[in-house]
Motif scaffolding. Structure first.
Motif, mmCIF file in Angstrom:
data_model
loop_
_atom_site.group_PDB
_atom_site.id
_atom_site.type_symbol
_atom_site.label_atom_id
_atom_site.label_comp_id
_atom_site.label_asym_id
_atom_site.label_seq_id
_atom_site.Cartn_x
_atom_site.Cartn_y
_atom_site.Cartn_z
ATOM 1 N N PRO A 197 0.795 -1.225 0.000
ATOM 2 C CA PRO A 197 0.000 0.000 0.000
ATOM 3 C C PRO A 197 0.830 1.279 0.000
ATOM 4 N N LEU A 198 2.022 1.252 0.619
ATOM 5 C CA LEU A 198 2.830 2.494 0.648
ATOM 6 C C LEU A 198 3.251 2.889 -0.766
ATOM 7 N N ALA A 246 8.666 12.936 0.897
ATOM 8 C CA ALA A 246 10.101 12.614 0.992
ATOM 9 C C ALA A 246 10.319 11.418 1.908
ATOM 10 N N SER A 247 9.634 11.398 3.044
ATOM 11 C CA SER A 247 9.844 10.278 3.972
ATOM 12 C C SER A 247 9.213 8.989 3.444
ATOM 13 N N VAL A 248 8.103 9.100 2.710
ATOM 14 C CA VAL A 248 7.500 7.906 2.095
ATOM 15 C C VAL A 248 8.485 7.287 1.104
ATOM 16 N N SER A 264 14.343 2.071 1.204
ATOM 17 C CA SER A 264 15.144 1.311 2.170
ATOM 18 C C SER A 264 14.462 0.021 2.610
ATOM 19 N N ASP A 265 13.200 -0.166 2.210
ATOM 20 C CA ASP A 265 12.422 -1.254 2.815
ATOM 21 C C ASP A 265 11.412 -1.729 1.781
ATOM 22 N N ASN A 266 11.659 -2.887 1.189
ATOM 23 C CA ASN A 266 10.709 -3.321 0.158
ATOM 24 C C ASN A 266 9.841 -4.482 0.623
ATOM 25 N N HIS A 267 9.626 -4.555 1.927
ATOM 26 C CA HIS A 267 8.738 -5.604 2.409
ATOM 27 C C HIS A 267 7.297 -5.116 2.337
ATOM 28 N N LYS A 268 6.519 -5.781 1.492
ATOM 29 C CA LYS A 268 5.158 -5.344 1.184
ATOM 30 C C LYS A 268 4.327 -4.989 2.426
ATOM 31 N N SER A 299 6.228 -2.003 5.032
ATOM 32 C CA SER A 299 6.711 -0.671 4.674
ATOM 33 C C SER A 299 5.788 0.422 5.214
ATOM 34 N N ILE A 300 4.473 0.223 5.153
ATOM 35 C CA ILE A 300 3.588 1.288 5.657
ATOM 36 C C ILE A 300 3.699 1.398 7.173
#
Ligand SMILES: Nc1nc2c(ncn2[C@@H]2O[C@H](COP(=O)(O)OP(=O)(O)OP(=O)(O)O)[C@@H](O)[C@H]2O)c(=O)[nH]1
Length: 182
Positions: A64-65, A128-130, A136-140, A143-144
């Motif tokens: 979702p992110l 920017a932070s999203v 840095s984090d591609n875990h579905k 990440s959110i």
């Protein structure tokens, strides 16, 4: 002065547990996308963007992110009520409560029991932070959560946590329809 409030309906992802696109499931004559759009409109949010359909993810397969990033990029200058397609029990009073809490807090707000639905007070301020989180984090699934943990957001109690249940499988969908005489 608050930014204009828009709805972000998350309709991306693979729907792998359902085995068919969740947004195309039918409630009577309506697809789930149409039904959720109606719920948002009844809560006072009629300017809605559908992530996955109208705005494709730039960070693909990152959950979702990734959908949030794409919509915030495509539509600057707004605050957002972000709603997942698979929470058909979300009622208007619960959505209104989240909006009201967000308007008082002027920051991101979600219910303690779930990171979605999510109120975002300024999409532009979050971008920017999203993006940093997505890089840095591609875990579905995380990440959110990880992004929200890095934010000064508010967690509030839901009036009724059962309306926050996700519908992910055909069994859950049939139970939802039967329990609500739909
Ligand atoms: N835009 C976008 N939305 C997503 C993505 N993954 C999940 N979502 C949305 O996020 C919400 C929760 O989705 P999940 O149930 O975690 O994932 P799913 O892909 O729908 O279903 P599964 O494949 O069964 O895990 C739903 O509203 C999905 O439409 C994605 O990669 N991009």
């Amino acid at each position: 002065m608050q930014l204009p409030l828009r709805g972000l309906l998350l309709n991306g992802g693979k729907s792998s547990r359902m085995g068919t696109a969740k947004g195309a499931l039918k409630i009577g004559e309506l697809t789930l996308v149409q039904y959720m759009t109606q719920q948002l409109a009844a809560a006072g949010v009629s300017d809605i963007v559908i992530s996955g359909d109208e705005v494709p993810d730039q960070f693909a397969d990152q959950g979702p992110l990734g959908g949030i990033e794409a919509v915030l990029t495509a539509h600057p200058g707004a605050r957002w009520l972000v709603v997942p397609i698979d929470m058909p029990q979300l009622d208007v009073a619960t959505l209104r409560q989240l909006i009201d809490q967000g308007e008082m807090a002027h920051t991101c707000v979600h219910f303690a029991a779930s990171v979605l639905p999510l109120y975002i007070a300024s999409g532009d301020d979050c971008l920017a932070s999203v993006r940093a989180c997505l890089r840095s984090d591609n875990h579905k699934h995380w990440s959110i959560r990880n992004w929200l943990a890095s934010q000064q957001c508010c967690r509030v109690a839901a009036p009724n946590e059962s309306v926050l249940d996700n519908i992910n499988t055909p069994q859950q969908w049939h139970s939802f329809l039967a329990n609500n005489n739909l």
